[in-house]
Write a protein that holds these residues in place. Sequence first.
Motif, PDB file in Angstrom:
ATOM      1  N   ARG A 136       0.998  -0.867  -0.259  1.00  0.00           N
ATOM      2  CA  ARG A 136      -0.134  -0.443  -0.076  1.00  0.00           C
ATOM      3  C   ARG A 136       0.559   0.744   0.421  1.00  0.00           C
ATOM      4  O   ARG A 136       0.633   2.094  -0.336  1.00  0.00           O
ATOM      5  N   GLN A 137       2.222   1.267   0.784  1.00  0.00           N
ATOM      6  CA  GLN A 137       3.276   2.229   0.802  1.00  0.00           C
ATOM      7  C   GLN A 137       3.164   2.334  -0.709  1.00  0.00           C
ATOM      8  O   GLN A 137       3.389   3.679  -0.967  1.00  0.00           O
ATOM      9  N   GLN A 138       3.943   1.744  -1.712  1.00  0.00           N
ATOM     10  CA  GLN A 138       4.775   1.701  -2.636  1.00  0.00           C
ATOM     11  C   GLN A 138       3.462   2.722  -3.662  1.00  0.00           C
ATOM     12  O   GLN A 138       3.923   2.957  -4.517  1.00  0.00           O
ATOM     13  N   ILE A 139       2.531   1.907  -3.787  1.00  0.00           N
ATOM     14  CA  ILE A 139       1.431   2.668  -4.066  1.00  0.00           C
ATOM     15  C   ILE A 139       1.289   3.344  -3.919  1.00  0.00           C
ATOM     16  O   ILE A 139       0.790   4.178  -5.385  1.00  0.00           O
ATOM     17  N   SER A 140       0.993   4.199  -3.150  1.00  0.00           N
ATOM     18  CA  SER A 140       0.827   5.753  -2.863  1.00  0.00           C
ATOM     19  C   SER A 140       2.123   6.354  -3.380  1.00  0.00           C
ATOM     20  O   SER A 140       1.448   7.448  -4.000  1.00  0.00           O
ATOM     21  N   ASP A 141       2.989   6.165  -2.852  1.00  0.00           N
ATOM     22  CA  ASP A 141       4.509   6.744  -3.329  1.00  0.00           C
ATOM     23  C   ASP A 141       3.805   6.949  -4.734  1.00  0.00           C
ATOM     24  O   ASP A 141       4.546   7.963  -5.153  1.00  0.00           O
ATOM     25  N   ALA A 142       3.885   5.970  -5.174  1.00  0.00           N
ATOM     26  CA  ALA A 142       3.688   5.579  -7.014  1.00  0.00           C
ATOM     27  C   ALA A 142       2.349   6.958  -7.558  1.00  0.00           C
ATOM     28  O   ALA A 142       2.803   7.785  -8.690  1.00  0.00           O
ATOM     29  N   LEU A 143       1.924   7.140  -6.788  1.00  0.00           N
ATOM     30  CA  LEU A 143       0.527   7.879  -7.137  1.00  0.00           C
ATOM     31  C   LEU A 143       0.702   9.293  -6.612  1.00  0.00           C
ATOM     32  O   LEU A 143       0.938  10.251  -7.805  1.00  0.00           O
TER      33      LEU A 143
END
Length: 457
Positions: A136-143
Motif C-alpha cells: 500500500r505504501q509503494q502504491i501511495s508513493d507511486a501515485l
Amino acid sequence: MISDGMADVLRTLGLGGDKDLAAGCVRALGVDGVAVSLLLDDGPLVEPLWCYPESSARFEELQYTFGEGPGPEAVRTGVVVLEPDLERVRPERWPALLPAALDTPVRGVFCFPLGIGAMRLGVLTVVRHDTHGLSRQQISDALALTAALTAAFLNEQGTRAAAGRTAVSPPSEAHRAVVHQATGMISVQLGVELAEALVRQRADPERGRGGRGGQETPAEIFVEVADSLIDDFDVIDLLQRLSSRCVELLDVDAAGIMLADEHGELQIMAASDEHTRLLELLAVQHDQGPCVECYGTGRATPNIDLTDDAAAATWPRFTAQARATGYVTTHALPLRLRDRVVGALNLFQNAPHRLGEGELALAQALADVATIAILQQRTLEQSHVETSRLQAALTSRVLIEQVKGVLAERWGTSVDDAFEAFRAYARSHRLRLADFAAEIIGGGFDTALIPAPTPSA
C-alpha cells in the motif's frame, strides 16, 4: 502519507533525463526499475524520457516496439494497471509482448497513467524482478510521483515552487520536442487555441488573488493533492482545501463543491468560506442552478452573467439569491473522470469579469484532480465502493455542520471561525474531520480542549 524517501524525490524532481533522478525513484519506491514515457498525439508511446536500470529500459522498448502492454493499456484507459506476475497474464491480452518480456528479468509490472481527467500525457512504469507485488505504501508513493510528474509536464516552462517542494528543470534538447508535443496534445484535448498561453498561466506564480503570503503555484497544489492520496485520506478536508485554492489561484471571490448523493441530487460538500449566505446559495442548487445543469450534461457552464434576464428566467431562485449575495458572475465545472460525473465545482465573482480559457482550464484541472482522488486512487479496482464513499462523505458533512453550530454558539463566534478552529485542531492532532465531529456530537470529547478562536477586531 507518502514516505520520506518519496518526499525527497518530489522536492528535487526534474525532467532533464537525469539518471540520478530515475535511480532515486527506484530507491524511494523500493523496486527494481522505473520508466517515464510520453504520449505522442493519440498514437503509441514515444521513446522513454528516462529509465533505470537497463532491465526497465528493455521492457519499455518492447512495449514501444509491439505497441501493446500494461503501459499503453494504462494510457488508453486512464486506469492503473497492476500485474505482479507476467507469467499469469492471459496470453491473448498482450500476445506479442509477453513472450519477449519473459526473456527479460522483469516479472512484475505496475503502470500509472500520467494525466488529469480526460488529459492523457504518458505513463509511469514500475517494474520488479520478483512477483511480490506492491505494498500500500509503494502504491501511495507511486501515485504521488504520478501526480507530481503530471504537474511538472503541465508546468514545462520551469516552475520552481517557492517552498522548494517541486523544481522542474528544463528538459534536455533530445526530449524538448517530445514535451512540446505533449503540451500540444493537452491544448487540443482542452480545446484551447494558444497552448503557450495556457502553459504561461499555469506556470506564472503571480496569477490569482492570493490572500495569504507565499501563494502556492498550480504545481504545488497538484503535489499537495498527491500527498493526500493515501489509504484513509480525508475527502472533506481535501475538497475544503481545493475550494480555498480555487479562490487563491483564480480571479474569483468564492468557490463551492457539490457532490451527488445516492439519489443523484447535489449536496454541499465544501466551500471556500463557511458564511451562511454562500452555503444557502449552494443549497438552493439541489434542484435548479448551473451546477445541476453541469452535473446533468457533464459540460462546463462558464461566465454566466447573473444580471442577465436569461439567467433569471432559467434559474429564478438561484439567480435572485446570488444577486442578493452580491455575485454578478458564476461558473460551473463538472467533477468528472472520463465519462463519470460525480458533482460540480461552482465559482462566483463580485465583478463582471470573464474568466479566460486558461483560467477555466486550470479550474477544470483542479476539479479533475479532486475527482481522481475521490474515485480512482482509493478504489482502484473496487468500483462498487464509489457510491458508499460518496454517501458516507455526504453524511459526514451533516455532522460537521452540527459541530460548527455547537462551537459557534458555545464560543459566541461566527460559524466560519468555529469551523477554522475545529479544523485546525483536527489537523494538528491527525484526526479525520468526520470522526472528530462524530465524537463531539456523541459527547465523547470535551470541546474545552479546542483553543477558541480569537474574536475578530
